[in-house]
Design a protein around this motif. Structure first.
Motif, PDB file in Angstrom:
ATOM      1  N   ASN A 194       0.848  -1.189   0.000  1.00  0.00           N
ATOM      2  CA  ASN A 194       0.000   0.000   0.000  1.00  0.00           C
ATOM      3  C   ASN A 194       0.887   1.244   0.000  1.00  0.00           C
ATOM      4  O   ASN A 194       1.469   1.603   1.019  1.00  0.00           O
ATOM      5  CB  ASN A 194      -0.910  -0.010   1.229  1.00  0.00           C
ATOM      6  CG  ASN A 194      -1.859   1.183   1.250  1.00  0.00           C
ATOM      7  OD1 ASN A 194      -1.894   1.976   0.303  1.00  0.00           O
ATOM      8  ND2 ASN A 194      -2.614   1.314   2.316  1.00  0.00           N
ATOM      9  N   VAL A 195       0.992   1.889  -1.149  1.00  0.00           N
ATOM     10  CA  VAL A 195       1.885   3.043  -1.278  1.00  0.00           C
ATOM     11  C   VAL A 195       1.221   4.335  -0.814  1.00  0.00           C
ATOM     12  O   VAL A 195       1.898   5.351  -0.622  1.00  0.00           O
ATOM     13  CB  VAL A 195       2.371   3.216  -2.732  1.00  0.00           C
ATOM     14  CG1 VAL A 195       3.230   2.038  -3.146  1.00  0.00           C
ATOM     15  CG2 VAL A 195       1.192   3.392  -3.686  1.00  0.00           C
ATOM     16  N   PHE A 196      -0.097   4.309  -0.625  1.00  0.00           N
ATOM     17  CA  PHE A 196      -0.815   5.535  -0.298  1.00  0.00           C
ATOM     18  C   PHE A 196      -0.592   5.991   1.142  1.00  0.00           C
ATOM     19  O   PHE A 196      -0.943   7.112   1.502  1.00  0.00           O
ATOM     20  CB  PHE A 196      -2.307   5.367  -0.575  1.00  0.00           C
ATOM     21  CG  PHE A 196      -2.609   5.089  -2.016  1.00  0.00           C
ATOM     22  CD1 PHE A 196      -2.383   6.054  -2.993  1.00  0.00           C
ATOM     23  CD2 PHE A 196      -3.096   3.855  -2.416  1.00  0.00           C
ATOM     24  CE1 PHE A 196      -2.648   5.797  -4.330  1.00  0.00           C
ATOM     25  CE2 PHE A 196      -3.368   3.589  -3.750  1.00  0.00           C
ATOM     26  CZ  PHE A 196      -3.135   4.566  -4.705  1.00  0.00           C
ATOM     27  N   THR A 197      -0.034   5.117   1.968  1.00  0.00           N
ATOM     28  CA  THR A 197       0.250   5.506   3.353  1.00  0.00           C
ATOM     29  C   THR A 197       1.671   6.051   3.518  1.00  0.00           C
ATOM     30  O   THR A 197       2.040   6.474   4.604  1.00  0.00           O
ATOM     31  CB  THR A 197       0.072   4.286   4.291  1.00  0.00           C
ATOM     32  OG1 THR A 197       0.953   3.239   3.864  1.00  0.00           O
ATOM     33  CG2 THR A 197      -1.364   3.784   4.262  1.00  0.00           C
ATOM     34  N   ALA A 200       6.132   9.680   1.111  1.00  0.00           N
ATOM     35  CA  ALA A 200       6.438  10.129  -0.255  1.00  0.00           C
ATOM     36  C   ALA A 200       5.153  10.448  -1.017  1.00  0.00           C
ATOM     37  O   ALA A 200       5.095  11.428  -1.768  1.00  0.00           O
ATOM     38  CB  ALA A 200       7.244   9.063  -0.990  1.00  0.00           C
ATOM     39  N   PHE A 201       4.109   9.629  -0.826  1.00  0.00           N
ATOM     40  CA  PHE A 201       2.838   9.912  -1.494  1.00  0.00           C
ATOM     41  C   PHE A 201       2.186  11.150  -0.906  1.00  0.00           C
ATOM     42  O   PHE A 201       1.700  12.026  -1.630  1.00  0.00           O
ATOM     43  CB  PHE A 201       1.880   8.721  -1.384  1.00  0.00           C
ATOM     44  CG  PHE A 201       0.536   8.990  -2.005  1.00  0.00           C
ATOM     45  CD1 PHE A 201       0.379   8.994  -3.379  1.00  0.00           C
ATOM     46  CD2 PHE A 201      -0.571   9.282  -1.202  1.00  0.00           C
ATOM     47  CE1 PHE A 201      -0.858   9.269  -3.962  1.00  0.00           C
ATOM     48  CE2 PHE A 201      -1.808   9.562  -1.779  1.00  0.00           C
ATOM     49  CZ  PHE A 201      -1.943   9.549  -3.162  1.00  0.00           C
ATOM     50  N   LYS A 202       2.180  11.236   0.434  1.00  0.00           N
ATOM     51  CA  LYS A 202       1.556  12.388   1.097  1.00  0.00           C
ATOM     52  C   LYS A 202       2.230  13.694   0.692  1.00  0.00           C
ATOM     53  O   LYS A 202       1.588  14.741   0.645  1.00  0.00           O
ATOM     54  CB  LYS A 202       1.602  12.199   2.608  1.00  0.00           C
ATOM     55  CG  LYS A 202       0.725  11.047   3.099  1.00  0.00           C
ATOM     56  CD  LYS A 202       0.946  10.751   4.565  1.00  0.00           C
ATOM     57  CE  LYS A 202       0.135   9.532   5.009  1.00  0.00           C
ATOM     58  NZ  LYS A 202       0.414   9.156   6.412  1.00  0.00           N
ATOM     59  N   GLU A 207       2.492   9.586  -8.365  1.00  0.00           N
ATOM     60  CA  GLU A 207       1.118   9.146  -8.573  1.00  0.00           C
ATOM     61  C   GLU A 207       1.168   7.693  -9.019  1.00  0.00           C
ATOM     62  O   GLU A 207       2.147   7.260  -9.636  1.00  0.00           O
ATOM     63  CB  GLU A 207       0.428   9.986  -9.647  1.00  0.00           C
ATOM     64  CG  GLU A 207       0.080  11.397  -9.230  1.00  0.00           C
ATOM     65  CD  GLU A 207      -1.074  11.460  -8.233  1.00  0.00           C
ATOM     66  OE1 GLU A 207      -1.970  10.592  -8.309  1.00  0.00           O
ATOM     67  OE2 GLU A 207      -1.080  12.375  -7.393  1.00  0.00           O
ATOM     68  N   VAL A 208       0.137   6.934  -8.713  1.00  0.00           N
ATOM     69  CA  VAL A 208       0.017   5.570  -9.225  1.00  0.00           C
ATOM     70  C   VAL A 208      -0.596   5.664 -10.623  1.00  0.00           C
ATOM     71  O   VAL A 208      -1.685   6.221 -10.787  1.00  0.00           O
ATOM     72  CB  VAL A 208      -0.848   4.690  -8.311  1.00  0.00           C
ATOM     73  CG1 VAL A 208      -1.046   3.309  -8.922  1.00  0.00           C
ATOM     74  CG2 VAL A 208      -0.219   4.579  -6.929  1.00  0.00           C
ATOM     75  N   GLN A 209       0.124   5.168 -11.620  1.00  0.00           N
ATOM     76  CA  GLN A 209      -0.333   5.276 -13.013  1.00  0.00           C
ATOM     77  C   GLN A 209       0.332   4.185 -13.843  1.00  0.00           C
ATOM     78  O   GLN A 209       1.557   4.050 -13.837  1.00  0.00           O
ATOM     79  CB  GLN A 209       0.010   6.660 -13.578  1.00  0.00           C
ATOM     80  CG  GLN A 209      -0.546   6.920 -14.971  1.00  0.00           C
ATOM     81  CD  GLN A 209      -0.223   8.329 -15.468  1.00  0.00           C
ATOM     82  OE1 GLN A 209       0.572   9.051 -14.876  1.00  0.00           O
ATOM     83  NE2 GLN A 209      -0.840   8.721 -16.566  1.00  0.00           N
ATOM     84  N   ARG A 270      -3.052  20.026  -5.787  1.00  0.00           N
ATOM     85  CA  ARG A 270      -2.413  20.710  -4.645  1.00  0.00           C
ATOM     86  C   ARG A 270      -1.309  19.839  -4.059  1.00  0.00           C
ATOM     87  O   ARG A 270      -0.224  20.321  -3.753  1.00  0.00           O
ATOM     88  CB  ARG A 270      -3.462  21.041  -3.572  1.00  0.00           C
ATOM     89  CG  ARG A 270      -4.311  22.255  -3.896  1.00  0.00           C
ATOM     90  CD  ARG A 270      -5.013  22.787  -2.651  1.00  0.00           C
ATOM     91  NE  ARG A 270      -6.019  21.855  -2.142  1.00  0.00           N
ATOM     92  CZ  ARG A 270      -7.291  21.830  -2.552  1.00  0.00           C
ATOM     93  NH1 ARG A 270      -7.713  22.671  -3.489  1.00  0.00           N
ATOM     94  NH2 ARG A 270      -8.131  20.966  -2.028  1.00  0.00           N
ATOM     95  N   ARG A 271      -1.603  18.544  -3.917  1.00  0.00           N
ATOM     96  CA  ARG A 271      -0.587  17.636  -3.367  1.00  0.00           C
ATOM     97  C   ARG A 271       0.616  17.533  -4.300  1.00  0.00           C
ATOM     98  O   ARG A 271       1.753  17.403  -3.849  1.00  0.00           O
ATOM     99  CB  ARG A 271      -1.204  16.251  -3.146  1.00  0.00           C
ATOM    100  CG  ARG A 271      -0.279  15.298  -2.371  1.00  0.00           C
ATOM    101  CD  ARG A 271      -0.897  13.935  -2.152  1.00  0.00           C
ATOM    102  NE  ARG A 271      -1.107  13.226  -3.401  1.00  0.00           N
ATOM    103  CZ  ARG A 271      -2.293  12.857  -3.872  1.00  0.00           C
ATOM    104  NH1 ARG A 271      -3.390  13.116  -3.192  1.00  0.00           N
ATOM    105  NH2 ARG A 271      -2.393  12.225  -5.033  1.00  0.00           N
ATOM    106  N   ASN A 272       0.360  17.609  -5.598  1.00  0.00           N
ATOM    107  CA  ASN A 272       1.431  17.485  -6.591  1.00  0.00           C
ATOM    108  C   ASN A 272       2.216  18.786  -6.804  1.00  0.00           C
ATOM    109  O   ASN A 272       3.196  18.793  -7.538  1.00  0.00           O
ATOM    110  CB  ASN A 272       0.849  17.034  -7.932  1.00  0.00           C
ATOM    111  CG  ASN A 272       0.684  15.521  -8.031  1.00  0.00           C
ATOM    112  OD1 ASN A 272       1.401  14.836  -8.756  1.00  0.00           O
ATOM    113  ND2 ASN A 272      -0.276  14.974  -7.290  1.00  0.00           N
TER     114      ASN A 272
END
Length: 405
Positions: A194-197, A200-202, A207-209, A270-272
């Motif tokens: 789970n990369v969303f936790t 680096a993602f926060k 992005e997951v793509q 905004r996050r990006n």
């Protein structure tokens, strides 16, 4: 593997919502994983992957288990039992799994695996469509590739970091990745996590793509300072990629008929760290007409059958209907003819789909070029991405250039 009752029951609940209630698998998984906050990553992984597996092989398991929709709860347990037996998992002594005919399951599997529509678990009409569109040899390869589990691919957000730095940061968070040849900003997870936790993602570093999807934005040949329109932006994965390629310079307009998706895109932007983007919902034709002849670049990531992304959306096989395919082809041609008017003289446009069907892809481009709206455009290049060759999602993209005024 030891089966845990609460996890198996969660899978049964998920299957009921997907098969009987018609809900989308990704939304169902998101909902079901909230049942118990005590579940760890392995528990959550079991629920998600088992559910997706049974959804993917639904027709095959139906035939083996002798059940059909609408499914009773006991029928759903029979589908689960087939899944478990075929993976060599010992069934527990639960009343829901009593009298499971294990030898018969294995025998039926061997028998049905000789027939493509059962082996690859697809409706008759999609199997016939694939043969007609691609020929039996290619279709057999493609549908087999589309039934493999999708990898987790990340796209480095170059507005905030570079690929090597991101790879190191993820490693520090115990996530190992590898680079992909031919995909400039992509990293593939070597093990599903789970990369969303992750921090680096926060922090908006990726992005997951899917790797194929990452090829679409560069195909448009954008440059910093241009006015670029992503006319079918959706939740905006490609929009964010365009912003990075533009280095946050110029004007990026994200448009969609669903304002709710654009609201989610704003949060992602905004996050990006994206500053050159604005969103414009398409409430009427006025939104498009205001941009006639004003865009240097236009991306048309058109709605489609989604047959190129069955690996990550296996429930599409059961939701898709022949009538929808006819409707979406009409919509694709309308989008091409109407939205192409936004391209200024000497500008460029990309038409893209996540389908592998020629009737949604090159045949649509050919029809557009033969229309009055397409007479000033020429096909510069196109690319067909087939899952059996790339190992990733199926995509099509065509770069069209507009003549001088």
């Amino acid at each position: 593997m030891r089966l845990h009752r609460n996890l198996v029951f969660a899978v049964i609940d998920a299957l009921n919502l997907i098969f009987n209630e018609g809900e989308y698998a990704d939304k169902v998984i998101e909902k079901v994983l909230k049942y118990d906050k005590r579940w760890g990553s392995r528990d959550r992984g079991f629920i998600a992957e088992t559910t997706y597996d049974i959804v993917r092989w639904r027709r095959l398991y139906d035939e083996i288990a002798g059940v059909h929709a609408p499914y009773s709860r006991q029928a759903l347990f029979r589908l689960f039992a087939v899944w478990a037996v075929l993976r060599g998992i010992n069934l527990p002594d639960w009343k829901q799994l009593e009298n499971t005919p294990e030898r018969r399951i294995k025998g039926r599997f061997d028998e049905l695996s000789k027939i493509r529509k059962y082996r690859e678990s697809i409706p008759d009409w999609i199997d016939q469509l694939g043969i007609k569109a691609l020929g039996e040899k290619r279709w057999t390869k493609e549908i087999a590739a589309l039934n493999k589990q999708a990898q987790v691919i990340l796209r480095t957000n170059t507005l905030k970091t570079d690929k090597a730095s991101l790879q190191q940061l993820l490693k520090e968070e115990s996530i190992e990745t590898k680079t992909l040849t031919g995909h400039l900003d992509a990293l593939q997870l070597t093990e599903r996590k789970n990369v969303f936790t992750t921090q680096a993602f926060k922090n908006g570093l990726f992005e997951v793509q899917d790797a194929s999807s990452q090829l679409v934005a560069p195909f448009l040949e954008v440059e910093p300072g241009q006015r670029v329109v992503d006319a079918c932006a959706g939740a905006g994965g490609k929009t964010l990629h365009l912003a990075a390629l533009m280095q946050n310079k110029g004007q990026l307009i994200a448009m969609d008929i669903y304002e709710s998706k654009l609201k989610k895109l704003k949060i992602r932007a905004r996050r990006n760290g994206v500053h050159n983007m604005e969103t414009r919902p398409i409430a009427s034709t006025k939104a498009i007409k205001k941009l006639y002849g004003k865009a240097d670049r236009v991306l048309l990531d058109a709605p489609c059958s989604g047959l190129g992304v069955l690996r990550r959306n296996p429930d599409t096989k059961w939701k898709l209907q022949p009538e929808f395919l006819k409707t979406v082809k009409t919509i694709q041609q309308e989008i091409l003819r109407d939205y192409s008017k936004m391209v200024k003289p000497e500008g460029k446009m990309v038409y893209a789909t996540c389908s592998i069907l020629p009737e949604e892809n090159n045949q649509q481009v050919e029809a557009f070029l033969a229309s009055p709206e397409g007479e000033n455009f020429t096909l510069a290049r196109e690319r067909h991405i087939y899952p059996s060759e790339s190992g990733f999602d199926g995509f099509y993209m065509a770069l069209l250039t507009k003549a001088q005024a």
